[in-house]
Design a protein around this motif. Sequence first.
Motif, short mmCIF file in Angstrom:
data_model
loop_
_atom_site.label_atom_id
_atom_site.label_comp_id
_atom_site.label_asym_id
_atom_site.label_seq_id
_atom_site.Cartn_x
_atom_site.Cartn_y
_atom_site.Cartn_z
N PHE A 235 -17.47 -7.56 3.27
CA PHE A 235 -16.53 -7.24 4.34
C PHE A 235 -15.09 -7.52 3.90
O PHE A 235 -14.15 -6.82 4.30
CB PHE A 235 -16.87 -8.00 5.62
N THR B 282 -22.63 -10.91 2.16
CA THR B 282 -22.22 -9.95 3.19
C THR B 282 -20.75 -10.15 3.54
O THR B 282 -19.99 -9.19 3.66
CB THR B 282 -23.09 -10.10 4.45
N SER C 23 -25.54 -13.26 8.83
CA SER C 23 -24.14 -13.39 8.40
C SER C 23 -23.23 -12.60 9.33
O SER C 23 -22.14 -13.05 9.67
CB SER C 23 -23.98 -12.90 6.96
N ILE C 24 -23.66 -11.41 9.72
CA ILE C 24 -22.86 -10.60 10.64
C ILE C 24 -22.76 -11.27 12.01
O ILE C 24 -21.70 -11.25 12.65
CB ILE C 24 -23.46 -9.18 10.74
N LEU D 249 -28.49 -3.28 8.49
CA LEU D 249 -28.85 -4.63 8.90
C LEU D 249 -30.15 -5.03 8.23
O LEU D 249 -31.10 -4.25 8.16
CB LEU D 249 -29.05 -4.70 10.43
N LEU E 204 -24.31 -7.34 19.05
CA LEU E 204 -23.73 -6.13 18.47
C LEU E 204 -23.69 -5.00 19.50
O LEU E 204 -22.77 -4.19 19.51
CB LEU E 204 -24.53 -5.70 17.24
N GLY F 99 -22.40 -3.17 6.15
CA GLY F 99 -23.27 -4.10 6.88
C GLY F 99 -23.77 -5.19 5.98
O GLY F 99 -23.03 -5.74 5.16
N PHE G 268 -13.81 -8.38 10.60
CA PHE G 268 -14.80 -7.44 11.14
C PHE G 268 -14.06 -6.20 11.63
O PHE G 268 -13.14 -6.31 12.44
CB PHE G 268 -15.59 -8.08 12.28
#
Length: 346
Positions: A117, A113, A213-214, A249, A268, A208, A236
């Motif tokens: 990004f 992920t 990880s996010i 997600l 989030l 996403g 991000f």
Amino acid sequence: MSIKKIAIVSLSSGILGEEYIQHEVNLGVERLKNYNIELKFMSNSLKGVEFIKVHPEARADDLIDAFSDDTIDMILCAIGGDDTYRLLPYLFEDDRLRKAAKQKIFLGFSDTTMNHFMLNKIGIPSYYGQAFIPDICELSKEMLPYTKFYFEELLNKQSIQNVQPSSEWYEERLDYSKESLGTSLKKHINHGFELIRGTSEFEGKILGGCLESIFDFFDNSRYEDTISLCDKYELFPSLEEWKGKILLLETSEEKPTPDIFREMIKKLEEFGLFDVISGLLVGKPQNETYYEEYKTIVLDEISNKTLSIVYNVNVGHATPRCIIPFGINAQVNIKEQIISFDYGDY
């Protein structure tokens, strides 16, 4: 034109180089050979867990080299892990990644992920949902049919035209030993994409990946420098950059408890992400663990009651896995049970 040469990179875990997994690796190599694909294991990809762990610069070198080699059509991640964010300085100082990267297929999921990004940051579309060890090296007699369908589409067309639900899902494999070669996974009926809020049609470019990880963008509990490194390189996207995008997600094999899942979704929500995106896609949880609990939490914690939310997408850690393009215009139509992609001038 179909893909002729694939590079394998170990950007997170170095498990690819360990002796105990070679029966899986050999299986995957044979499967790719059957497609008449030339395979290149990048220089550091087979050096094992300990080397890969302490040498993020070597992992970064492999990615740069794979992008720089014009004979390579596709970069395939070996597997996920948990610290690929550590590649940031070695890819973004001196604009190294931007200078090397060109449009070619990049495929991986889980901790990868972060790499998606990174590519998004420099404007390179990528593909999320499968990896070499978990998918090409699956110990069943062949790749899982739904997984194989999307992998072959990517090989043959260098694109994914649309994604539809799998008719079945599988329980995770618990034994990866040689004795498991040729053994099937237990399967269940799958019930398709589930619209749990909002309108059944929406569109936007998807971005996403793995929720854990996010969450690392906002939380230092796994590593103390994730926030500072990701902030330094502005990895991000800003809320302005998220406007009109579709957020994907999905949860990992760690199967976060409902309390932890709630904490991640709330983070989030606090950032304001759900107020600017055009829709949310949520992957099927592995083994359908906490399936109803996660759904309830998403509905409870997202304050934007008009946001379209689609649940039970076959992507990420639950098998089988589709492949979802990031950075490509997507049209979601849940009545038709399809997510279509328009490549336009891409």
